[in-house]
Design a protein around this motif. Structure first.
Motif, PDB file in Angstrom:
ATOM      1  N   ALA A 183       0.832  -1.212   0.000  1.00 37.76           N
ATOM      2  CA  ALA A 183       0.000   0.000   0.000  1.00 37.76           C
ATOM      3  C   ALA A 183       0.858   1.249   0.000  1.00 37.76           C
ATOM      4  N   GLU A 184       1.879   1.276   0.860  1.00 35.26           N
ATOM      5  CA  GLU A 184       2.739   2.462   0.941  1.00 35.26           C
ATOM      6  C   GLU A 184       3.535   2.667  -0.339  1.00 35.26           C
ATOM      7  N   ASP A 185       4.010   1.575  -0.931  1.00 36.52           N
ATOM      8  CA  ASP A 185       4.744   1.692  -2.194  1.00 36.52           C
ATOM      9  C   ASP A 185       3.844   2.243  -3.297  1.00 36.52           C
ATOM     10  N   ALA A 186       2.595   1.791  -3.323  1.00 32.04           N
ATOM     11  CA  ALA A 186       1.659   2.283  -4.332  1.00 32.04           C
ATOM     12  C   ALA A 186       1.397   3.777  -4.144  1.00 32.04           C
ATOM     13  N   LEU A 187       1.272   4.209  -2.892  1.00 33.59           N
ATOM     14  CA  LEU A 187       1.093   5.638  -2.627  1.00 33.59           C
ATOM     15  C   LEU A 187       2.287   6.440  -3.116  1.00 33.59           C
ATOM     16  N   GLN A 188       3.488   5.944  -2.852  1.00 35.11           N
ATOM     17  CA  GLN A 188       4.692   6.663  -3.244  1.00 35.11           C
ATOM     18  C   GLN A 188       4.779   6.874  -4.752  1.00 35.11           C
ATOM     19  N   ARG A 189       4.316   5.897  -5.521  1.00 36.08           N
ATOM     20  CA  ARG A 189       4.405   6.038  -6.974  1.00 36.08           C
ATOM     21  C   ARG A 189       3.131   6.613  -7.591  1.00 36.08           C
ATOM     22  N   GLY A 190       2.182   7.021  -6.746  1.00 39.77           N
ATOM     23  CA  GLY A 190       0.970   7.668  -7.240  1.00 39.77           C
ATOM     24  C   GLY A 190      -0.075   6.705  -7.770  1.00 39.77           C
ATOM     25  N   ASP A 191       0.033   5.424  -7.438  1.00 37.70           N
ATOM     26  CA  ASP A 191      -0.936   4.421  -7.887  1.00 37.70           C
ATOM     27  C   ASP A 191      -2.076   4.365  -6.870  1.00 37.70           C
ATOM     28  N   LEU A 192      -3.064   5.252  -7.031  1.00 39.06           N
ATOM     29  CA  LEU A 192      -4.135   5.351  -6.052  1.00 39.06           C
ATOM     30  C   LEU A 192      -5.003   4.094  -6.022  1.00 39.06           C
ATOM     31  N   ASP A 193      -5.277   3.508  -7.181  1.00 38.73           N
ATOM     32  CA  ASP A 193      -6.094   2.292  -7.217  1.00 38.73           C
ATOM     33  C   ASP A 193      -5.398   1.156  -6.469  1.00 38.73           C
ATOM     34  N   GLY A 194      -4.099   0.989  -6.736  1.00 35.62           N
ATOM     35  CA  GLY A 194      -3.346  -0.070  -6.058  1.00 35.62           C
ATOM     36  C   GLY A 194      -3.271   0.158  -4.564  1.00 35.62           C
ATOM     37  N   ALA A 195      -3.091   1.415  -4.163  1.00 34.15           N
ATOM     38  CA  ALA A 195      -3.014   1.734  -2.738  1.00 34.15           C
ATOM     39  C   ALA A 195      -4.341   1.443  -2.049  1.00 34.15           C
ATOM     40  N   LYS A 196      -5.435   1.862  -2.674  1.00 35.27           N
ATOM     41  CA  LYS A 196      -6.740   1.644  -2.046  1.00 35.27           C
ATOM     42  C   LYS A 196      -7.041   0.150  -1.925  1.00 35.27           C
ATOM     43  N   ALA A 197      -6.706  -0.616  -2.955  1.00 31.01           N
ATOM     44  CA  ALA A 197      -6.958  -2.058  -2.900  1.00 31.01           C
ATOM     45  C   ALA A 197      -6.189  -2.697  -1.749  1.00 31.01           C
ATOM     46  N   ALA A 198      -4.950  -2.285  -1.552  1.00 28.80           N
ATOM     47  CA  ALA A 198      -4.148  -2.859  -0.472  1.00 28.80           C
ATOM     48  C   ALA A 198      -4.675  -2.427   0.898  1.00 28.80           C
ATOM     49  N   PHE A 199      -5.027  -1.157   1.037  1.00 24.87           N
ATOM     50  CA  PHE A 199      -5.572  -0.689   2.318  1.00 24.87           C
ATOM     51  C   PHE A 199      -6.900  -1.380   2.637  1.00 24.87           C
ATOM     52  N   GLU A 200      -7.728  -1.590   1.616  1.00 25.61           N
ATOM     53  CA  GLU A 200      -9.002  -2.279   1.844  1.00 25.61           C
ATOM     54  C   GLU A 200      -8.779  -3.740   2.220  1.00 25.61           C
ATOM     55  N   GLU A 201      -7.715  -4.323   1.704  1.00 23.77           N
ATOM     56  CA  GLU A 201      -7.366  -5.698   2.104  1.00 23.77           C
ATOM     57  C   GLU A 201      -7.002  -5.728   3.589  1.00 23.77           C
ATOM     58  N   LEU A 202      -6.286  -4.705   4.052  1.00 22.22           N
ATOM     59  CA  LEU A 202      -5.949  -4.615   5.470  1.00 22.22           C
ATOM     60  C   LEU A 202      -7.205  -4.439   6.322  1.00 22.22           C
ATOM     61  N   LEU A 203      -8.132  -3.613   5.839  1.00 20.20           N
ATOM     62  CA  LEU A 203      -9.373  -3.383   6.583  1.00 20.20           C
ATOM     63  C   LEU A 203     -10.239  -4.638   6.638  1.00 20.20           C
ATOM     64  N   ALA A 204     -10.202  -5.434   5.574  1.00 18.11           N
ATOM     65  CA  ALA A 204     -10.982  -6.682   5.569  1.00 18.11           C
ATOM     66  C   ALA A 204     -10.473  -7.627   6.649  1.00 18.11           C
ATOM     67  N   ALA A 205      -9.161  -7.589   6.880  1.00 19.74           N
ATOM     68  CA  ALA A 205      -8.582  -8.448   7.918  1.00 19.74           C
ATOM     69  C   ALA A 205      -8.785  -7.863   9.313  1.00 19.74           C
ATOM     70  N   ASP A 206      -8.800  -6.525   9.406  1.00 15.34           N
ATOM     71  CA  ASP A 206      -8.974  -5.863  10.697  1.00 15.34           C
ATOM     72  C   ASP A 206      -9.715  -4.550  10.465  1.00 15.34           C
ATOM     73  N   PRO A 207     -11.038  -4.537  10.609  1.00 16.37           N
ATOM     74  CA  PRO A 207     -11.824  -3.331  10.315  1.00 16.37           C
ATOM     75  C   PRO A 207     -11.455  -2.123  11.163  1.00 16.37           C
ATOM     76  N   ARG A 208     -10.709  -2.327  12.256  1.00 18.45           N
ATOM     77  CA  ARG A 208     -10.339  -1.204  13.115  1.00 18.45           C
ATOM     78  C   ARG A 208      -8.885  -0.769  12.921  1.00 18.45           C
ATOM     79  N   ASN A 209      -8.235  -1.278  11.886  1.00 16.71           N
ATOM     80  CA  ASN A 209      -6.838  -0.928  11.613  1.00 16.71           C
ATOM     81  C   ASN A 209      -6.726   0.567  11.319  1.00 16.71           C
ATOM     82  N   PRO A 210      -6.134   1.371  12.217  1.00 14.04           N
ATOM     83  CA  PRO A 210      -6.113   2.823  12.024  1.00 14.04           C
ATOM     84  C   PRO A 210      -5.282   3.248  10.824  1.00 14.04           C
ATOM     85  N   GLN A 211      -4.178   2.536  10.563  1.00 15.23           N
ATOM     86  CA  GLN A 211      -3.336   2.894   9.425  1.00 15.23           C
ATOM     87  C   GLN A 211      -4.083   2.660   8.115  1.00 15.23           C
ATOM     88  N   ALA A 212      -4.844   1.580   8.047  1.00 19.11           N
ATOM     89  CA  ALA A 212      -5.607   1.289   6.838  1.00 19.11           C
ATOM     90  C   ALA A 212      -6.710   2.315   6.634  1.00 19.11           C
TER      91      ALA A 212
END
Length: 312
Positions: A183-212
């Motif tokens: 997710a962080e690598d995708a943000l760094q290169r401006g890949d918003l779709d890739g970043a959101k997909a990775a962050f949503e994967e983190l939220l699916a595993a832990d809906p209270r993940n503050p970083q996600a």
């Protein structure tokens, strides 16, 4: 530095060309031509790049902000970088390059494979390291800079922080898991779709993940401001104080500019001054902006109290 580009060859070539060597102090000198951003911010040209960036980087790290007047996200990122440079008080210098006014540096940036701005490079001891591509809110920029310099210290490129100095954010944190890193690598290169997909994967595993939660909120904010002109948006908001959607757009611009408290105050005022659907829209947007900061951030705590007062 892994992935670094040696600027020594460029510097040597520049010295052979009449007029390319900058006038004034060298690596140990103070900032030669401060920009409007403050004492630790310098405007750099094709002619002064070698002195103000390459030579200066032998004694102090330099972050180079490639920007252009027509670039809306550049106007969002620039003030944040200037603020952080002045806070750093000489621990690093910000060099600003207008790629339209300095075509040689603009072409050099393209030779590095960079196709979009804003783009920020870190230059340390004559070595250039691609650093940031795209705008981000102040907390993410601040964290990225802290992590960069902590990594440089671990590699022995920079000296350890002075005793008693606050360690960089996350310096002692465990290594990020692969999904977080993706997710962080995708943000760094401006890949918003890739970043959101990775962050949503983190939220699916832990809906209270503050970083996600912060990551998803950042992606959504970045998408909203992509097409906005910051100055025009704020001017429109000043001219239409009763237009809630205009105030919402202005709050987004303020968030990416690091003006969190102003953005919160703007939407609290909109809640206080409206009713019905408009009031609900302002309230919900304000709550979504809270996700960009840690829940215990004092600015969020203060804004939540103000919102409660406005509602009741």
């Amino acid at each position: 530095m892994h992935g670094a580009i040696d600027l020594g060859a460029r510097q040597s070539a520049a010295r052979k060309q009449p007029g390319r060597q900058a006038q004034g102090g060298g690596a140990g000198a103070g900032v030669g031509a401060p920009a409007a951003g403050g004492q630790y911010v310098v405007d750099v040209t094709d002619q002064t790049f070698n002195t103000e960036v390459v030579e200066r980087s032998q004694s102090v790290p330099v972050l180079v902000d490639f920007w252009a007047e027509w670039c809306g996200p550049c106007k969002q990122l620039g003030p944040i970088l200037e603020k952080l440079a002045n806070e750093a008080a000489g621990k690093w210098i910000l060099a600003k390059v207008d790629i339209d006014a300095n075509p040689q540096l603009g072409a050099y940036m393209q030779q590095m494979g960079v196709r979009g701005i804003p783009f920020v490079a870190a230059v340390v001891a004559g070595q250039l390291l691609p650093f940031l591509n795209g705008a981000a809110p102040e907390p993410q920029v601040r964290q990225a800079i802290d992590q960069l310099f902590e990594a440089l210290r671990k590699e022995g490129i920079l000296p350890d922080a002075p005793e008693g100095e606050q360690p960089a954010a996350g310096a002692d944190a465990p290594m990020a898991d692969p999904v977080t890193q993706r997710a962080e690598d995708a943000l760094q290169r401006g890949d918003l779709d890739g970043a959101k997909a990775a962050f949503e994967e983190l939220l699916a595993a832990d809906p209270r993940n503050p970083q996600a939660k912060q990551g998803v909120a950042l992606v959504e904010l970045s998408r909203r401001v992509e097409s906005l002109d910051p100055d025009r948006t704020l001017q429109e908001a000043a001219a239409k104080p009763g237009d809630v959607q205009t105030q919402i757009r202005a709050a987004d611009v303020e968030m990416v500019s690091g003006l969190m408290e102003q953005a919160f105050d703007r939407l609290v005022s909109a809640v206080r001054a409206t009713a019905g659907d408009d009031r609900d829209a302002a309230r919900k947007h304000l709550l979504s902006l809270f996700d960009l900061l840690p829940p215990d951030d004092p600015r969020v705590t203060k804004a939540r109290r103000s919102l409660q007062s406005a509602l009741f």
